[in-house]
Design a protein around this motif. Structure first.
Motif, mmCIF file in Angstrom:
data_model
loop_
_atom_site.group_PDB
_atom_site.id
_atom_site.type_symbol
_atom_site.label_atom_id
_atom_site.label_comp_id
_atom_site.label_asym_id
_atom_site.label_seq_id
_atom_site.Cartn_x
_atom_site.Cartn_y
_atom_site.Cartn_z
ATOM 1 N N ASN A 1 0.824 -1.204 0.000
ATOM 2 C CA ASN A 1 0.000 0.000 0.000
ATOM 3 C C ASN A 1 0.859 1.256 0.000
ATOM 4 O OD1 ASN A 1 0.290 1.272 2.869
ATOM 5 N ND2 ASN A 1 -0.035 -0.912 3.279
ATOM 6 N N PHE A 2 0.261 2.349 -0.429
ATOM 7 C CA PHE A 2 0.850 3.670 -0.231
ATOM 8 C C PHE A 2 -0.269 4.629 0.125
ATOM 9 C CE2 PHE A 2 2.220 7.929 -1.369
ATOM 10 C CZ PHE A 2 3.411 7.997 -0.656
ATOM 11 N N HIS A 3 -0.363 4.957 1.421
ATOM 12 C CA HIS A 3 -1.406 5.861 1.896
ATOM 13 C C HIS A 3 -0.841 7.178 2.403
ATOM 14 C CE1 HIS A 3 -4.539 2.818 1.515
ATOM 15 N NE2 HIS A 3 -3.769 1.959 2.151
ATOM 16 N N GLY A 4 0.479 7.324 2.388
ATOM 17 C CA GLY A 4 1.085 8.552 2.863
ATOM 18 C C GLY A 4 2.385 8.266 3.606
ATOM 19 N N ARG A 5 2.923 9.304 4.263
ATOM 20 C CA ARG A 5 4.236 9.178 4.892
ATOM 21 C C ARG A 5 4.254 9.595 6.362
ATOM 22 N NH1 ARG A 5 7.833 8.182 0.773
ATOM 23 N NH2 ARG A 5 7.243 8.884 -1.307
ATOM 24 N N THR A 6 3.100 9.720 6.997
ATOM 25 C CA THR A 6 3.093 10.043 8.414
ATOM 26 C C THR A 6 3.534 8.825 9.223
ATOM 27 O OG1 THR A 6 0.794 9.374 8.702
ATOM 28 C CG2 THR A 6 1.196 11.668 8.087
ATOM 29 N N THR A 7 3.844 9.045 10.501
ATOM 30 C CA THR A 7 4.339 7.948 11.336
ATOM 31 C C THR A 7 3.333 6.811 11.429
ATOM 32 O OG1 THR A 7 5.580 9.568 12.642
ATOM 33 C CG2 THR A 7 5.299 7.389 13.594
ATOM 34 N N THR A 8 2.060 7.143 11.619
ATOM 35 C CA THR A 8 1.046 6.097 11.701
ATOM 36 C C THR A 8 0.929 5.331 10.389
ATOM 37 O OG1 THR A 8 -0.262 7.194 13.410
ATOM 38 C CG2 THR A 8 -1.424 5.646 11.992
ATOM 39 N N ILE A 9 0.918 6.035 9.289
ATOM 40 C CA ILE A 9 0.712 5.384 7.999
ATOM 41 C C ILE A 9 1.899 4.495 7.611
ATOM 42 C CG2 ILE A 9 0.440 5.800 5.517
ATOM 43 C CD1 ILE A 9 -1.297 8.221 6.258
ATOM 44 N N VAL A 10 3.120 4.948 7.840
ATOM 45 C CA VAL A 10 4.261 4.095 7.497
ATOM 46 C C VAL A 10 4.339 2.889 8.421
ATOM 47 C CG1 VAL A 10 5.569 6.003 6.518
ATOM 48 C CG2 VAL A 10 5.986 5.336 8.904
ATOM 49 N N SER A 11 3.634 2.929 9.540
ATOM 50 C CA SER A 11 3.617 1.789 10.452
ATOM 51 C C SER A 11 2.981 0.562 9.816
ATOM 52 C CB SER A 11 2.867 2.150 11.743
ATOM 53 O OG SER A 11 3.542 3.154 12.464
ATOM 54 N N PHE A 12 2.086 0.776 8.849
ATOM 55 C CA PHE A 12 1.489 -0.385 8.179
ATOM 56 C C PHE A 12 1.898 -0.463 6.707
ATOM 57 C CE2 PHE A 12 -1.878 2.896 8.449
ATOM 58 C CZ PHE A 12 -2.254 3.045 7.127
ATOM 59 N N SER A 13 3.029 0.135 6.389
ATOM 60 C CA SER A 13 3.602 -0.003 5.055
ATOM 61 C C SER A 13 4.468 -1.265 4.999
ATOM 62 C CB SER A 13 4.461 1.222 4.727
ATOM 63 O OG SER A 13 5.177 1.025 3.526
ATOM 64 N N THR A 14 4.541 -1.871 3.816
ATOM 65 C CA THR A 14 5.456 -2.995 3.622
ATOM 66 C C THR A 14 6.648 -2.594 2.764
ATOM 67 O OG1 THR A 14 4.184 -3.761 1.686
ATOM 68 C CG2 THR A 14 3.618 -4.723 3.836
ATOM 69 N N ASP A 15 6.766 -1.293 2.489
ATOM 70 C CA ASP A 15 7.876 -0.755 1.715
ATOM 71 C C ASP A 15 8.987 -0.360 2.691
ATOM 72 O OD1 ASP A 15 9.667 0.629 0.164
ATOM 73 O OD2 ASP A 15 8.221 2.061 -0.644
ATOM 74 N N ALA A 16 10.100 -1.075 2.632
ATOM 75 C CA ALA A 16 11.195 -0.830 3.578
ATOM 76 C C ALA A 16 11.696 0.611 3.492
ATOM 77 C CB ALA A 16 12.339 -1.805 3.320
ATOM 78 N N GLU A 17 11.719 1.160 2.300
ATOM 79 C CA GLU A 17 12.221 2.523 2.138
ATOM 80 C C GLU A 17 11.320 3.537 2.837
ATOM 81 O OE1 GLU A 17 13.233 5.638 -1.500
ATOM 82 O OE2 GLU A 17 13.463 3.488 -1.828
ATOM 83 N N ALA A 18 10.019 3.285 2.834
ATOM 84 C CA ALA A 18 9.075 4.198 3.476
ATOM 85 C C ALA A 18 9.015 3.987 4.986
ATOM 86 C CB ALA A 18 7.675 4.005 2.877
ATOM 87 N N ARG A 19 9.378 2.785 5.439
ATOM 88 C CA ARG A 19 9.141 2.407 6.840
ATOM 89 C C ARG A 19 10.397 2.380 7.704
ATOM 90 N NH1 ARG A 19 8.226 -2.076 10.304
ATOM 91 N NH2 ARG A 19 6.188 -1.979 11.331
ATOM 92 N N ASP B 1 13.586 2.731 9.957
ATOM 93 C CA ASP B 1 14.176 3.742 10.847
ATOM 94 C C ASP B 1 13.192 4.752 11.403
ATOM 95 O OD1 ASP B 1 16.718 2.600 10.399
ATOM 96 O OD2 ASP B 1 16.974 3.816 8.592
ATOM 97 N N PHE B 2 11.875 4.497 11.264
ATOM 98 C CA PHE B 2 10.888 5.446 11.764
ATOM 99 C C PHE B 2 10.107 4.917 12.965
ATOM 100 C CE2 PHE B 2 10.952 6.845 7.128
ATOM 101 C CZ PHE B 2 11.843 7.873 7.374
ATOM 102 N N GLY B 3 10.519 3.787 13.525
ATOM 103 C CA GLY B 3 9.831 3.229 14.687
ATOM 104 C C GLY B 3 10.103 4.035 15.944
ATOM 105 N N PRO B 4 9.398 3.785 17.039
ATOM 106 C CA PRO B 4 8.414 2.711 17.210
ATOM 107 C C PRO B 4 7.148 2.961 16.397
ATOM 108 C CG PRO B 4 8.413 4.139 19.132
ATOM 109 C CD PRO B 4 9.568 4.575 18.281
ATOM 110 N N TYR B 5 6.537 1.869 15.971
ATOM 111 C CA TYR B 5 5.428 1.966 15.042
ATOM 112 C C TYR B 5 4.073 1.915 15.749
ATOM 113 C CZ TYR B 5 9.211 1.050 11.819
ATOM 114 O OH TYR B 5 10.384 1.139 11.126
ATOM 115 N N THR B 6 3.084 2.494 15.090
ATOM 116 C CA THR B 6 1.726 2.533 15.628
ATOM 117 C C THR B 6 1.068 1.164 15.466
ATOM 118 O OG1 THR B 6 1.565 4.849 14.960
ATOM 119 C CG2 THR B 6 -0.491 3.710 15.504
#
Length: 257
Positions: free
Chosen positions: A149-167, A169-174
């Motif tokens: 999926n691609f729903h955006g780049r906020t912390t919550t949204i990247v928490s459920f991304s499967t794209d390593a580049e988008a996700r 180093d941005f944890g902890p995840y929602t």
């Protein structure tokens, strides 16, 4: 026209790009094309080369560059009132919301500035509905999403991304999201529980490579969500407003989120 590789780009293009790289964060890696002017579907770069713009600003420019009706309307409004906050009413808001709701086939609308902001608001709305209407225990609401999926780049949204580049180093995840393969109705059915408050999907996945789901998938999703008392949230930020031949891509299967 195919743009030249960066190392072969003319001096003017190289100068603009190097200056940009020196002073802006490297969160995007655009093609080595420096656009100077645009009209309709055509763009011209600083070297005078013309390009057919088939990206359309990810749909923000569906009506073309320099559309005169839009420019004149914007200029006229800027000369009347530049901006009001939502602390006030203003004389264009009611008409705007009325016509937008009619276009969307919905009772009400909530205007947003960005796509990610819209998705974040949908997530909040679904969770609140789950607690107050469906009766899910507080803090237990879950939302099912699709892989790639691609729903955006906020912390919550990247928490459920499967794209390593988008996700990465941005944890902890929602927490609170369950990921299933896109287009797999059986997997979706298996993932929905009594604590599921919504299914969030792109009717056509954009960033994943313009992936169209199997025929009947969206209708199946809507039927499943109806059966299980779950909201269906369709992220039409890239597929909506006529890009598929209908106002919204869901309309191809007669689906109303």
């Amino acid at each position: 026209m195919t743009p030249h590789p960066a190392e072969d780009a003319p001096a003017a293009t190289e100068s603009y790009i190097s200056s940009s790289d020196a002073h802006s964060a490297h969160n995007y890696h655009p093609l080595p094309v420096v656009v100077a002017t645009a009209d309709g579907a055509w763009m011209t770069d600083v070297e005078g080369r013309r390009y057919l713009d088939m990206l359309a600003g990810y749909s923000a420019l569906n009506f073309g560059h320099g559309n005169r009706r839009l420019i004149e309307a914007a200029k006229a409004q800027l000369e009347r009132v530049t901006l009001t906050s939502r602390a006030f009413h203003h004389d264009r808001f009611a008409e705007f919301c009325t016509e937008l709701a009619e276009l969307c086939g919905m009772e009400m609308v909530l205007p947003m500035n960005t796509g990610a902001e819209a998705v974040e608001t949908a997530v909040k709305t679904a969770r609140k509905w789950g607690y107050r209407v469906k009766g899910v225990p507080d803090g237990r609401a879950r939302i099912v999403v699709a892989s790639d999926n691609f729903h955006g780049r906020t912390t919550t949204i990247v928490s459920f991304s499967t794209d390593a580049e988008a996700r990465a180093d941005f944890g902890p995840y929602t927490p609170g999201f369950d990921i299933v393969p896109y287009g797999d109705l059986a997997a979706l059915r298996e993932a929905v529980t009594d604590e599921t408050v919504a299914v969030l999907l792109e009717p056509i996945q954009g960033e994943a490579g313009v992936l169209v789901p199997p025929p009947g998938y969206l209708a199946g999703v809507r039927e499943l969500t109806r059966e299980r008392s779950v909201l269906f949230i369709a992220d039409e930020i890239q597929s909506g407003l006529g890009r598929t031949g209908r106002t919204f891509a869901c309309e191809h299967e007669g689906v109303v989120p």
